[in-house]
Design a protein around this motif. Structure first.
Motif, short mmCIF file in Angstrom:
data_model
loop_
_atom_site.label_atom_id
_atom_site.label_comp_id
_atom_site.label_asym_id
_atom_site.label_seq_id
_atom_site.Cartn_x
_atom_site.Cartn_y
_atom_site.Cartn_z
N VAL A 6 32.20 -16.91 48.13
CA VAL A 6 30.88 -17.36 48.60
C VAL A 6 30.79 -18.87 48.46
CG1 VAL A 6 28.39 -17.27 48.13
CG2 VAL A 6 29.75 -15.17 48.03
N ASP A 7 31.24 -19.39 47.29
CA ASP A 7 31.22 -20.84 47.05
C ASP A 7 32.01 -21.57 48.14
OD1 ASP A 7 29.72 -20.54 44.82
OD2 ASP A 7 31.32 -20.94 43.38
N LYS A 8 33.18 -21.01 48.45
CA LYS A 8 34.05 -21.64 49.43
C LYS A 8 33.37 -21.68 50.80
CE LYS A 8 38.87 -21.57 50.70
NZ LYS A 8 40.12 -20.82 50.73
N PHE A 9 32.73 -20.57 51.14
CA PHE A 9 32.04 -20.48 52.42
C PHE A 9 30.89 -21.50 52.49
CE2 PHE A 9 28.38 -18.68 54.72
CZ PHE A 9 28.90 -18.68 56.01
N LEU A 10 30.10 -21.56 51.43
CA LEU A 10 28.95 -22.48 51.42
C LEU A 10 29.43 -23.93 51.47
CD1 LEU A 10 26.65 -20.67 48.85
CD2 LEU A 10 26.19 -21.01 51.29
N ASN A 11 30.56 -24.20 50.81
CA ASN A 11 31.11 -25.54 50.81
C ASN A 11 31.59 -25.92 52.22
OD1 ASN A 11 34.12 -27.11 49.84
ND2 ASN A 11 32.11 -28.04 49.65
N TRP A 12 32.08 -24.90 52.95
CA TRP A 12 32.53 -25.13 54.33
C TRP A 12 31.31 -25.42 55.21
CZ3 TRP A 12 31.28 -22.00 58.56
CH2 TRP A 12 31.96 -22.30 59.76
N LEU A 13 30.22 -24.69 54.93
CA LEU A 13 28.97 -24.80 55.70
C LEU A 13 28.29 -26.14 55.42
CD1 LEU A 13 27.79 -22.47 57.47
CD2 LEU A 13 26.11 -22.13 55.66
N LEU A 14 28.20 -26.51 54.11
CA LEU A 14 27.48 -27.72 53.68
C LEU A 14 28.41 -28.57 52.81
CD1 LEU A 14 24.45 -25.65 52.35
CD2 LEU A 14 24.36 -26.99 54.46
N PRO A 15 29.41 -29.17 53.41
CA PRO A 15 30.48 -29.80 52.60
C PRO A 15 30.00 -30.85 51.61
CG PRO A 15 30.65 -30.40 54.93
CD PRO A 15 29.64 -29.32 54.86
N SER A 16 28.94 -31.61 51.94
CA SER A 16 28.54 -32.66 51.00
C SER A 16 27.46 -32.18 50.05
CB SER A 16 28.06 -33.89 51.77
OG SER A 16 26.84 -33.57 52.42
N ARG A 17 26.73 -31.10 50.42
CA ARG A 17 25.62 -30.66 49.58
C ARG A 17 26.00 -29.55 48.62
NH1 ARG A 17 20.14 -30.60 52.11
NH2 ARG A 17 19.72 -30.11 49.94
N TYR A 18 26.95 -28.70 49.04
CA TYR A 18 27.34 -27.60 48.17
C TYR A 18 28.82 -27.72 47.80
CZ TYR A 18 27.50 -23.05 46.03
OH TYR A 18 27.62 -22.05 45.10
N ILE A 19 29.08 -28.10 46.56
CA ILE A 19 30.47 -28.23 46.10
C ILE A 19 30.68 -27.30 44.90
CG2 ILE A 19 32.27 -29.88 45.43
CD1 ILE A 19 30.41 -32.13 46.37
N PRO A 20 31.71 -26.46 44.95
CA PRO A 20 31.94 -25.56 43.81
C PRO A 20 32.18 -26.37 42.52
CG PRO A 20 33.33 -24.94 45.68
CD PRO A 20 32.71 -26.26 46.01
N LEU A 21 31.84 -25.75 41.39
CA LEU A 21 31.98 -26.40 40.09
C LEU A 21 33.36 -27.01 39.88
CD1 LEU A 21 31.06 -26.98 37.17
CD2 LEU A 21 31.75 -24.66 36.57
N TYR A 22 34.39 -26.20 40.08
CA TYR A 22 35.74 -26.69 39.81
C TYR A 22 36.07 -27.92 40.64
CZ TYR A 22 40.65 -26.79 38.64
OH TYR A 22 41.87 -27.20 38.17
N SER A 23 35.61 -27.91 41.90
CA SER A 23 35.90 -29.05 42.77
C SER A 23 35.15 -30.30 42.33
CB SER A 23 35.52 -28.72 44.21
OG SER A 23 36.33 -27.66 44.68
N MET A 24 33.91 -30.13 41.89
CA MET A 24 33.15 -31.30 41.42
C MET A 24 33.85 -31.94 40.24
SD MET A 24 29.06 -30.53 41.65
CE MET A 24 28.94 -28.87 40.98
N VAL A 25 34.37 -31.09 39.32
CA VAL A 25 35.04 -31.62 38.14
C VAL A 25 36.38 -32.26 38.51
CG1 VAL A 25 36.16 -30.98 35.95
CG2 VAL A 25 33.95 -29.97 36.56
#
Lengths: 463, 463
Positions: free
Chosen positions: A386-405
């Protein structure tokens, strides 16, 4: 304090510790134009035959890379490292599944701790305003008067009179201990019940014996093993397990270590070898892991601590070195901002960096659970998708935790805030989404059996 | 380890620290029959002209008294102390009001720290199996092999080879630091933003210048002052205030300290004297307060820490010494239970005592707020009365928090549990009690204007 190059070359900075962060920080300070003396209590790592203690390889990610880029070493280090694009999860049955770390092309690098340390020291030596002093152990410090005493290899006392001392001397920092004698410093250290022990998967016919571009994980709830690839085609395995279990296996002796592997990591036995497992348990002692927090990081305009000395963390987010290197960048920015005025830059840096370091210490502790068990859970895997999908949809607004770190330089404490916010929204969203079929089914059922309910609702809505 | 007196006299116990808890513990261990050597880094307090640093007087309550009773000193110390039956709250207007601490006849005693310490050392000296070593500073410890090195007055190295080391060397314990080098010890220290400064209310015409049998409190939310009576008819005042405020007043200099007193403690000025206020602020530096927690309290069967070394607390519950003395009792009970087997008694003591020490550290921090501000609140005073009433009604089942801490030996962590439970019940009870008149008034109003509502209720109840 002045800001011209002329002035700065007369400002004496002492860096305590010649490990990764100490060597990096010496270069940063030399680039600013200060006169830098680095004191390391041990021998020059480049002349050592065998380095004991710390883990052999490290996972380099964006924060660490950025510091390396600023000192001109990024390409050399990343080029020499081995990219890891995903976790490779090993089930007890031997079944493997990959979990990508980020988007296509994103990776973390497995780098050799010793090689990285040596490269940084060699780079530091290129600066005419850096002097390296090995075998110099800090024995006394009077920070108020800017005097530090060391003992050298022969046991002679050596004196230094710096304008600024930067402690990069690790989790058991002497600088920090001396600093705590001067001022009111809050401090905590917490050991986790787990210890770690390193094993080796040697190359097979001169090649990697397992899949190369992965961080291998054998998650087993109460304990786990990981393996990172090395440049010489070997892997370094690290077994994390409660000390009580280590003690039990050691006490049982004989075949107990191999039996333990047969039960929990059967597919790792042919890779490591039964004999190697036995001897590692016989010789090796499990090492402890500690989480250290303290506040503030400075004492007046005299001392500041960076890296593990300020915030040692458990290794489960692979951020110890990355955070330490980022400390060097952030401290440098504060020296810029306050025009090298230590009296302003030190407290401002400490106040700014403290919540971030606290956040990554907490996240590392959180990942200590996630890596051992959550990676096995279906819900966790579903949420990752789900995180991956949302990140694909909203790349700058929704970033999974691991990616932010790992793949951003968003401040760690902001990472936690955004993560919590995202989590609430997604969980709510998923709840309604999952409810929707139930509601629709209910409505349809009602419509079939009691069609007048709708007209009644319509009617009562009008009154 | 054997249990007969014969055996025990050959068992060597080293106590580090000759303060209150160290001297007390030496006596407890001597009474068991061990060979006890006490090492204190400073001079013998009995030969000192002036003792600097720590507060002058202490509030002795039941836990401390019990330890004194067990070593035969209760009557002497309590007899020499000054009973305080209540808090005497001083308003800004000069208005005073008393808040009794407990029931009729219950009191805490203001005792002189130095006198108490001297009495304990003199008592210790009466035991033929105790030797006192002053001016002996611990410099090195190898607890695994049971070797400790001290330097004496002349700087010579002195060696001790104890079977057991007991660290009673205060909040900045050297024993604890040495212990932390051996094992995995969790540790935290936290400074509060407040410092403290001592002032004196001298006797007036040879008599107490203020009401004698009280602990005087001037609560002013962000800061406060307290005063405890001394045997020489003086009072020792302690001003607790954030360091930033101390710094401000010191920086302003001149009349600033007296102006500050005029604004917040006008009735204390004639008692202390303007000149004394000025000179105290000129000479005195506010001292810090630290809260220390650690776990475990022992390292194998070799070392254990008691008192502030294990759990320093902020002074707002007056339990620092009382808890330290109770440590001696509890440790003694565990030595009884395990027949002087250190390997069993030490870890068992540590596990048992840890939650209690943690609880009183937390309660002391809670009282840090209560004393400064809550004692001014009407709701707080009302709740105190309710507590008193309920305690009168159910003397053994309902005990107010302060009384459980101060006048009972209920384990501290149980105190917190009972307190929280009581609090929920009482708050619920009060809520319903306060709702009752509203409900009754509502019912009566309904009955007057719509009497048929009742018959309707009756009717619907039957269907």
């Amino acid at each position: 304090m002045g800001s011209t190059a002329m002035d700065l070359s007369s400002v004496k900075v002492v860096v305590i510790g010649g490990g990764l962060v100490g060597a990096m920080e010496a270069i940063f300070m030399a680039k600013r134009g200060f006169q830098v003396d680095l004191y390391e209590s041990r021998e020059d790592i480049r002349t050592l035959e065998h380095v004991s203690g710390r883990s052999i390889n490290l996972a380099l990610s964006i924060r660490g890379r950025e510091a390396l880029r600023l000192v001109g070493l990024e390409d050399q280090i990343v080029g020499g490292g081995i990219p890891m694009h995903a976790r490779l999860i090993h089930g007890v049955s031997g079944r493997k599944s990959a979990q990508p770390y980020g988007k296509e092309g994103q990776f973390i690098s497995s780098v050799d701790r010793r090689l990285l340390n040596e490269t940084l020291l060699t780079e530091a030596e290129k600066y005419s305003n850096i002097r390296l002093h090995f075998y110099h152990k800090m024995v006394q410090a009077d920070f108020d008067n800017g005097v530090i005493f060391f003992t050298d290899k022969d046991g002679s006392k050596v004196k230094a009179c710096p304008d600024l001392t930067i402690g990069c001397d690790g989790a058991y920092s002497t600088t920090r201990r001396q600093m705590m004698r001067c001022g009111r410093i809050d401090f905590s250290q917490e050991y986790i019940p787990h210890g770690y022990m390193e094993l080796c998967i040697p190359p097979k016919d001169g090649k990697f014996a397992a899949e190369i571009n992965y961080l291998h994980i054998w998650p087993r709830d109460e304990f786990m093993m990981i393996a990172l690839p090395n440049q010489d085609c070997s892997f370094t395995c690290t077994l994390f397990m409660p000390f009580v279990n280590f003690d039990e296996i050691e006490a049982a002796g004989g075949e107990a270590p191999v039996d333990f592997f047969r039960k929990y990591f059967p597919d790792a036995i042919p890779l490591i070898g039964e004999k190697a497992i036995r001897t590692t348990f016989e010789e090796g002692r499990a090492l402890p892991m500690v989480s250290v927090k303290c506040s503030p990081y400075n004492y007046k305009d005299k001392v500041v601590i960076l890296g593990d000395a300020a915030h040692a963390m458990v290794p489960f987010y692979g951020q110890g070195m990355n955070c330490g290197f980022e400390d060097c960048i952030v401290f440098d920015q504060f020296l810029d901002k306050f025009n090298n005025d230590f009296a302003k830059a030190l407290p401002a840096y400490s106040e700014h960096r403290n919540p971030d370091a606290k956040a990554i210490c907490d996240l590392a502790m959180y990942n200590y659970v996630e890596m051992r068990s959550l990676v096995n859970s279906r819900w966790f895997l579903f949420r990752k998708r789900v995180d991956k999908f949302l990140n694909w949809l909203l790349p700058s607004r929704y970033i999974p935790l691991y990616s932010m770190v790992t793949f951003s330089r968003i401040r760690y404490h902001t990472v936690i805030q955004r993560w919590k916010k995202q989590d609430v929204i997604v969980n709510k969203g998923l709840f309604y989404l999952l409810c929707l079929p139930v509601v629709i089914a209910g409505a349809l059922t009602l419509k079939r059996f009691k069609p007048d309910v709708f007209s009644w609702l319509k009617f009562s809505g009008k009154t």
